[in-house]
Design an enzyme around this catalytic site. Structure first.
Site, short mmCIF file in Angstrom:
data_model
loop_
_atom_site.label_atom_id
_atom_site.label_comp_id
_atom_site.label_asym_id
_atom_site.label_seq_id
_atom_site.Cartn_x
_atom_site.Cartn_y
_atom_site.Cartn_z
N HIS A 13 19.57 13.51 12.40
CA HIS A 13 20.10 12.63 13.41
C HIS A 13 21.32 13.13 14.13
O HIS A 13 22.08 13.94 13.56
CB HIS A 13 20.33 11.28 13.12
N HIS A 85 28.94 12.33 15.00
CA HIS A 85 28.67 13.33 13.87
C HIS A 85 27.03 13.62 14.11
O HIS A 85 26.57 13.28 14.99
CB HIS A 85 28.97 12.97 12.51
N GLU A 136 27.40 15.89 8.94
CA GLU A 136 27.13 15.34 7.33
C GLU A 136 25.75 16.03 6.94
O GLU A 136 24.78 16.71 7.83
CB GLU A 136 26.44 13.85 7.92
#
Lengths: 143, 143
Positions: A13, A85, A136
């Protein structure tokens, strides 16, 4: 130049921090015809969240639940919101961490994986090591 | 809530502006095991570019070729670099533009599609309408 090892998997994502998730998601829906999930509250992560699905990946809109939210500081600096992010899947987070540390990358916090918003172990990499981009890594076992 | 119309297709890429493409891509390769393309110079777009492939989409690192580059101002504000825009594929850009305008979204520039870095028609949407996120729409005919 092709790397021999490929640690990173799918882009899981892109997270966009927003001041108002209702307002933000309505424009994606109305102007871009996007499919918007229902809103989830994740108090343990300090955010409300919706998913915007596209055929190959998803955007997550994040609104802070309180001042202690991990995205509150970002929204102080960027009051209208912005890309916060991006998250890659990895099949083995411990292996990835070893390689990252060997390459001189700093893992944020204490460097120990935490359980992320999707219930999987995650780490965040120092944006200073990746041209200002917060990355991430999320371990997805069933890839 | 599910939209009936879905305008947006695949996420084609995330673009990250960087001050030094060589330095930026080496950390992705060495620390994340990413596959990095060779560097392309696109003088008509004012950038050098590499692709970082992942199984479902790609990251593009962009380094400005000169002060007039569309990403030079961004790098003045973000000297270390950062996520610059994200690009969705659409099957019909004219249809998408009609809906966007009807929904009150501003198209950047003169609103007329230009030929983007991949040789396809593209537009950029006003970040103020999407929570500070710069969205590119690229027409991909052969979807």
């Amino acid at each position: 130049m092709k790397g021999i090892l490929s640690e990173i998997g799918r882009l899981n994502h892109i997270a966009i921090a927003v001041p108002n998730i209702q307002k933000a998601s309505s424009i994606w829906e109305n102007a871009l015809g996007a499919n918007i999930s229902s809103t989830q509250s994740l108090p343990e992560h300090g955010v409300k969240i919706v998913f915007i699905e596209s055929p190959n990946t998803k955007v997550e809109l994040l609104e802070p639940l309180n001042k202690q939210s991990p995205i509150s500081k970002f929204l102080e600096r960027n009051p209208n919101g912005g890309m916060h992010h991006m998250c890659y899947e990895v099949s083995n987070l411990e292996n990835a961490i070893e390689k990252l540390i060997a390459a001189g990358v700093k893992i944020l916090g204490d460097g120990i994986p935490k359980i992320g918003a999707h219930g999987n172990p995650v780490i965040f990499l120092n944006p200073g090591d990746f041209s200002g981009t917060l990355i991430e890594l999320e371990e997805i076992k069933s890839n």
